[in-house]
Design an enzyme around this catalytic site. Structure first.
Site, PDB file in Angstrom:
ATOM      1  N   CYS A  83       0.218   3.816   2.643  1.00 63.59           N
ATOM      2  CA  CYS A  83       0.753   3.037   4.189  1.00 63.59           C
ATOM      3  C   CYS A  83       2.377   3.196   4.491  1.00 63.59           C
ATOM      4  O   CYS A  83       2.214   3.627   5.372  1.00 63.59           O
ATOM      5  CB  CYS A  83       0.604   1.514   4.277  1.00 63.59           C
ATOM      6  SG  CYS A  83      -1.223   1.687   3.738  1.00 63.59           S
ATOM      7  N   CYS A 129       0.646  -1.451  -0.002  1.00 66.60           N
ATOM      8  CA  CYS A 129      -0.372  -0.324  -0.478  1.00 66.60           C
ATOM      9  C   CYS A 129       1.147   0.797   0.184  1.00 66.60           C
ATOM     10  O   CYS A 129       1.386   1.285   1.002  1.00 66.60           O
ATOM     11  CB  CYS A 129      -0.631  -0.032   1.277  1.00 66.60           C
ATOM     12  SG  CYS A 129      -1.492   1.583   1.349  1.00 66.60           S
TER      13      CYS A 129
END
Length: 105
Positions: free
Chosen positions: A29, A26
């Site tokens: 993230c 991600c």
């Protein structure tokens, strides 16, 4: 050998716990990682920051209905006090933590 704390033991403590539900793949993230490190360092023992890899902890992720990453949850004594999906500024994290400490005094 030191016993590893369970997730429930961690979130049920007296110290607020910011949980970052993330995934290795991600992008947002990865962007949050240095922000969280900085936040944890700045807040010291006022908050505990833990990261939960959604791909390695599917049961836990499902039980909290996490569907998008990153998802942040702030727990205090086992209760979810705040939840946010998507990136967040360090300043907002500070405000959320400060609000919590005024509520729990």
């Amino acid at each position: 050998m030191e016993k590893k704390e369970t997730f429930n033991e961690i979130i049920n403590g007296d110290t607020p716990v910011l949980v970052d539900f993330f995934a290795e793949w991600c992008g947002p993230c990865k962007m949050m990682s240095p922000i969280l490190k900085d936040f944890a360092k700045q807040m010291g023992d006022r908050v505990r920051v833990i990261k939960i890899d959604v791909d390695k902890n599917a049961k836990l992720t499902d039980s909290y209905r996490v569907q998008s990453m990153p998802t942040f949850m702030l727990f205090h004594k086992g209760k979810i006090m705040w939840r946010h999906t998507g990136t967040v500024q360090k300043k907002q994290l500070e405000q959320v933590l400060n609000q919590l400490s005024t509520q729990t005094r």
